[in-house]
Structure formats: structure tokens, C-alpha cells
Design a protein around this motif. Structure first.
Motif, PDB file in Angstrom:
ATOM      1  N   SER A  51       0.853  -1.180   0.000  1.00 17.03           N
ATOM      2  CA  SER A  51       0.000   0.000   0.000  1.00 17.03           C
ATOM      3  C   SER A  51       0.890   1.231   0.000  1.00 17.03           C
ATOM      4  CB  SER A  51      -0.879   0.018   1.254  1.00 17.03           C
ATOM      5  OG  SER A  51      -0.075   0.271   2.399  1.00 17.03           O
ATOM      6  N   ASP A  52       0.276   2.400  -0.045  1.00 15.64           N
ATOM      7  CA  ASP A  52       1.039   3.614   0.218  1.00 15.64           C
ATOM      8  C   ASP A  52       1.537   3.540   1.657  1.00 15.64           C
ATOM      9  OD1 ASP A  52       0.522   4.578  -2.288  1.00 15.64           O
ATOM     10  OD2 ASP A  52      -1.270   5.678  -1.676  1.00 15.64           O
ATOM     11  N   PRO A  53       2.688   4.129   1.952  1.00 17.56           N
ATOM     12  CA  PRO A  53       3.194   4.079   3.341  1.00 17.56           C
ATOM     13  C   PRO A  53       2.207   4.707   4.320  1.00 17.56           C
ATOM     14  CG  PRO A  53       4.861   4.908   1.822  1.00 17.56           C
ATOM     15  CD  PRO A  53       3.577   4.873   1.058  1.00 17.56           C
ATOM     16  N   TYR A  54       1.996   4.056   5.451  1.00 22.22           N
ATOM     17  CA  TYR A  54       1.148   4.646   6.484  1.00 22.22           C
ATOM     18  C   TYR A  54       1.972   5.232   7.622  1.00 22.22           C
ATOM     19  CZ  TYR A  54       1.757   0.019   8.670  1.00 22.22           C
ATOM     20  OH  TYR A  54       2.283  -1.135   9.202  1.00 22.22           O
ATOM     21  N   TYR A  55       3.301   5.056   7.550  1.00 23.87           N
ATOM     22  CA  TYR A  55       4.172   5.677   8.549  1.00 23.87           C
ATOM     23  C   TYR A  55       5.557   5.812   7.933  1.00 23.87           C
ATOM     24  CZ  TYR A  55       6.678   6.593  12.900  1.00 23.87           C
ATOM     25  OH  TYR A  55       7.446   7.171  13.884  1.00 23.87           O
ATOM     26  N   SER A  56       6.129   6.991   8.022  1.00 27.16           N
ATOM     27  CA  SER A  56       7.468   7.234   7.497  1.00 27.16           C
ATOM     28  C   SER A  56       8.325   7.847   8.597  1.00 27.16           C
ATOM     29  CB  SER A  56       7.427   8.196   6.299  1.00 27.16           C
ATOM     30  OG  SER A  56       6.691   7.622   5.228  1.00 27.16           O
ATOM     31  N   THR A  57       9.589   7.457   8.626  1.00 21.07           N
ATOM     32  CA  THR A  57      10.494   7.995   9.633  1.00 21.07           C
ATOM     33  C   THR A  57      11.835   8.312   8.989  1.00 21.07           C
ATOM     34  OG1 THR A  57      11.521   7.593  11.783  1.00 21.07           O
ATOM     35  CG2 THR A  57      11.358   5.720  10.302  1.00 21.07           C
ATOM     36  N   ASN A  58      12.537   9.250   9.553  1.00 20.77           N
ATOM     37  CA  ASN A  58      13.856   9.626   9.064  1.00 20.77           C
ATOM     38  C   ASN A  58      14.922   9.198  10.060  1.00 20.77           C
ATOM     39  OD1 ASN A  58      12.918  10.985   6.729  1.00 20.77           O
ATOM     40  ND2 ASN A  58      12.375  12.763   7.976  1.00 20.77           N
ATOM     41  N   GLN A  59      16.074   8.830   9.546  1.00 22.22           N
ATOM     42  CA  GLN A  59      17.199   8.497  10.399  1.00 22.22           C
ATOM     43  C   GLN A  59      18.169   9.674  10.392  1.00 22.22           C
ATOM     44  OE1 GLN A  59      18.663   4.813   8.794  1.00 22.22           O
ATOM     45  NE2 GLN A  59      17.274   3.597  10.066  1.00 22.22           N
ATOM     46  N   ALA A  60      18.732   9.955  11.531  1.00 22.25           N
ATOM     47  CA  ALA A  60      19.609  11.116  11.630  1.00 22.25           C
ATOM     48  C   ALA A  60      20.764  10.827  12.580  1.00 22.25           C
ATOM     49  CB  ALA A  60      18.825  12.334  12.132  1.00 22.25           C
ATOM     50  N   LEU A  61      21.846  11.534  12.390  1.00 19.39           N
ATOM     51  CA  LEU A  61      23.007  11.470  13.266  1.00 19.39           C
ATOM     52  C   LEU A  61      23.053  12.766  14.063  1.00 19.39           C
ATOM     53  CD1 LEU A  61      25.638  10.009  14.068  1.00 19.39           C
ATOM     54  CD2 LEU A  61      26.779  11.326  12.276  1.00 19.39           C
ATOM     55  N   VAL A  62      23.108  12.643  15.372  1.00 20.43           N
ATOM     56  CA  VAL A  62      23.103  13.806  16.249  1.00 20.43           C
ATOM     57  C   VAL A  62      24.469  13.918  16.924  1.00 20.43           C
ATOM     58  CG1 VAL A  62      22.026  14.903  18.234  1.00 20.43           C
ATOM     59  CG2 VAL A  62      20.633  13.576  16.641  1.00 20.43           C
ATOM     60  N   GLY A  63      25.058  15.107  16.894  1.00 22.19           N
ATOM     61  CA  GLY A  63      26.354  15.305  17.527  1.00 22.19           C
ATOM     62  C   GLY A  63      26.491  16.716  18.063  1.00 22.19           C
ATOM     63  N   PHE A  64      27.575  16.968  18.784  1.00 22.32           N
ATOM     64  CA  PHE A  64      27.833  18.303  19.309  1.00 22.32           C
ATOM     65  C   PHE A  64      28.243  19.241  18.183  1.00 22.32           C
ATOM     66  CE2 PHE A  64      28.582  15.588  23.057  1.00 22.32           C
ATOM     67  CZ  PHE A  64      27.682  16.193  23.933  1.00 22.32           C
ATOM     68  N   ALA A  65      27.976  20.523  18.386  1.00 17.02           N
ATOM     69  CA  ALA A  65      28.285  21.519  17.355  1.00 17.02           C
ATOM     70  C   ALA A  65      29.768  21.588  17.056  1.00 17.02           C
ATOM     71  CB  ALA A  65      27.763  22.886  17.782  1.00 17.02           C
ATOM     72  N   ASP A  66      30.617  21.304  18.059  1.00 21.30           N
ATOM     73  CA  ASP A  66      32.059  21.359  17.841  1.00 21.30           C
ATOM     74  C   ASP A  66      32.654  19.991  17.507  1.00 21.30           C
ATOM     75  OD1 ASP A  66      31.617  20.192  20.246  1.00 21.30           O
ATOM     76  OD2 ASP A  66      33.056  21.404  21.387  1.00 21.30           O
ATOM     77  N   SER A  67      31.780  19.040  17.221  1.00 17.90           N
ATOM     78  CA  SER A  67      32.237  17.701  16.872  1.00 17.90           C
ATOM     79  C   SER A  67      32.860  17.689  15.481  1.00 17.90           C
ATOM     80  CB  SER A  67      31.057  16.728  16.916  1.00 17.90           C
ATOM     81  OG  SER A  67      31.406  15.497  16.315  1.00 17.90           O
ATOM     82  N   PRO A  68      33.844  16.812  15.238  1.00 17.24           N
ATOM     83  CA  PRO A  68      34.451  16.708  13.898  1.00 17.24           C
ATOM     84  C   PRO A  68      33.432  16.331  12.818  1.00 17.24           C
ATOM     85  CG  PRO A  68      35.803  15.579  15.520  1.00 17.24           C
ATOM     86  CD  PRO A  68      34.531  15.945  16.213  1.00 17.24           C
TER      87      PRO A  68
END
Length: 273
Positions: free
Chosen positions: A171-188
Motif C-alpha cells: 500500500s502507500d506508506p502509512y508511517y514514514s520515519t527519518n534516520q539522523a546522526l546527532v552530535g555536538f556543534a564542535d564535533s568533527p
């Protein structure tokens, strides 16, 4: 009165609309029919003359009759006729077990949990009452293999891939999610835009460290397994040897008993001579 299904196809072609419509799906069929009855009342009143009380009573009777007829039916609509595994029933597949938050308490019939609520919402749009929704259990991989199925559609958080599309219809998707990487602002990795840019980062170091640990653990498991097999073999050989010694001892004991009996027989034979 007509029901219009959401964009759903049977067997493996079940679909849902957006999340906003899912809230509508959780209303019972009875509420929908009573609302329709209220519209009918307004229409009859507008047509009007005569005895208002009699007209109202007749309208109430008609509304109750319509409600009773539709609620008792609840076996689908013109679009579903002849298209379900069991006529008048909607068979829905879920996991074994079904996990939260998709299904609360591994009990989809409770309507608790995202997928359980979606399922009953879709069923209501198709004209099926709750009692005509049948749940069956399947394994995740089993459900997307080619071949005959024991459900009309299945909800198990399937990711839609080209490989799977070759075997089943989504069917058409009934739930979609995104994957993300979270880090500190001063991280490499703060400015990274793709995975390849993380290869020299702390994340890569941690991944490598855990991979090395996993390799060592697997090697330890291999060594322990070999030692277990060796001890098992040694135990079996010792048991076999012990049984052989026991049989030999029993044989010697039996032979000695026979010799004693022979001697006693000879003594008795001499006395009788």
C-alpha cells in the motif's frame, strides 16, 4: 447509504490515507449511521406538513431500522464483496508476537497501538464491524514470501523495497520515519553530509572497537565449543570403557559361579555312586 473505502486493495494491496483520516476511522459504525439518521430527520422535517409528532416518530423508527440493519450487517460493502478470504470477514495479519507501540500487549483486537488502530480504521471504512475483523499471526519473513497467504492484508512495519515488491504488493506508506546522526556543534562530524565522511570520526573508532570485541567474543565462543565437544567425546569414551569393564567383571563372576555349581554337582554325583 453508501460507504466509500480508503485507497485500499485486497490481499496484499491494502492502503491507508494520511494520519488525519486515521482519527476518523476510530469512530464506530454506529456513530456514523446515527449521524446519517440525524440528516434524514432534518430532510423529512423540511418536507413537512401534517402531524409533527407523528412525523418525528416515523422518522425515529426509520432511523432505528436503518441503524439496526447496517450495524448487524457490518460485513463489508460492494467493493469488498467476493474479494476477501472469507466472505463477510476481513482477515488481517500481524506479527507473532506483535510489538509495542504498534500493538499494545500483543493484543491487536484491543485496538490499542498504532497498527491495531489503523487496522480497525481501515476495516470501518470498508464497512466491516469490529466483530468481523479476524486476526492471524505470521512471521515477518513468512509474510513477504511468494505464495498463498492466510490474510487479506498484513501490517508489520514492512520497509518498502524493490526486492520485496517482486513478491508482494504494498500500500502507500502509512508511517514514514527519518534516520539522523546527532552530535555536538564542535564535533568533527558536525559538518558531515554523508556517511563516508564519518570514516575517521569517533563514531568509526567506536564501531571498529566494537567490531574487534565482537570478533574476540566469537573466537572465545568457538574455543569453548571445541572444548565442550572434546569433553563430550572423552566422556562418551570413558562411559563405553566402564561398561566394557563392567561386562567383563560380570562375565568372570558368572563363570566362577558356574565352576562352583559344577563342583557341587560332581560331589553329589560321587555320593550317589
Amino acid at each position: 447509504m453508501h460507504y466509500y473505502p480508503v485507497s485500499v486493495a485486497f490481499t496484499t494491496e491494502c492502503a491507508t490515507n494520511n494520519q488525519g483520516e486515521m482519527h476518523m476511522k476510530q469512530r464506530s459504525i454506529r456513530v456514523r449511521l446515527l449521524a446519517f439518521g440525524a440528516v434524514a430527520v432534518l430532510g423529512l422535517a423540511a418536507c413537512g406538513g401534517g402531524n409533527d409528532a407523528a412525523d418525528e416518530a416515523a422518522t425515529d423508527d426509520a432511523t432505528e431500522e436503518t441503524v439496526a440493519e447496517e450495524v448487524v450487517t457490518g460485513v463489508g460493502n460492494d467493493c469488498t464483496a467476493g474479494k476477501t478470504l472469507v466472505e463477510g470477514k476481513l482477515t488481517i495479519g500481524t506479527g507473532n508476537p506483535a510489538y509495542e507501540p504498534w500493538v499494545v500487549g500483543d493484543a491487536p483486537e484491543s485496538k490499542e497501538g498504532f497498527e491495531a488502530a489503523v487496522a480497525y480504521g481501515v476495516a470501518a471504512e470498508m464497512g466491516f464491524s469490529d466483530e468481523n475483523v479476524v486476526w492471524v499471526r505470521t512471521g515477518f519473513d513468512e509474510a513477504i514470501q511468494p505464495g498463498a497467504k492466510n490474510f487479506d492484508f498484513n501490517l508489520q512495519q514492512f520497509s518498502i523495497t524493490e526486492e520485496r515488491k517482486a513478491n508482494v504488493t504494498f500500500s502507500d506508506p502509512y508511517y514514514s520515519t527519518n534516520q539522523a546522526l546527532v552530535g555536538f556543534a564542535d564535533s568533527p562530524v558536525a559538518t558531515a553530509t554523508k556517511v563516508s565522511e564519518l570514516k575517521d570520526s569517533e563514531i568509526q573508532r567506536i564501531q571498529t572497537m566494537y567490531q574487534e570485541k565482537l570478533t574476540r567474543v566469537l573466537e572465545d565462543i568457538r574455543v569453548v565449543s571445541e572444548e565442550r565437544d572434546r569433553l563430550q567425546q572423552e566422556y562418551s569414551e570413558r562411559v563405553k570403557e566402564a561398561r566394557g569393564v563392567e561386562r567383563a567383571a560380570c562375565r568372570v563372576e558368572a563363570e566362577e559361579a558356574v565352576r562352583v555349581l559344577e563342583k557341587e554337582r560332581e560331589v553329589l554325583a560321587g555320593k550317589c555312586a
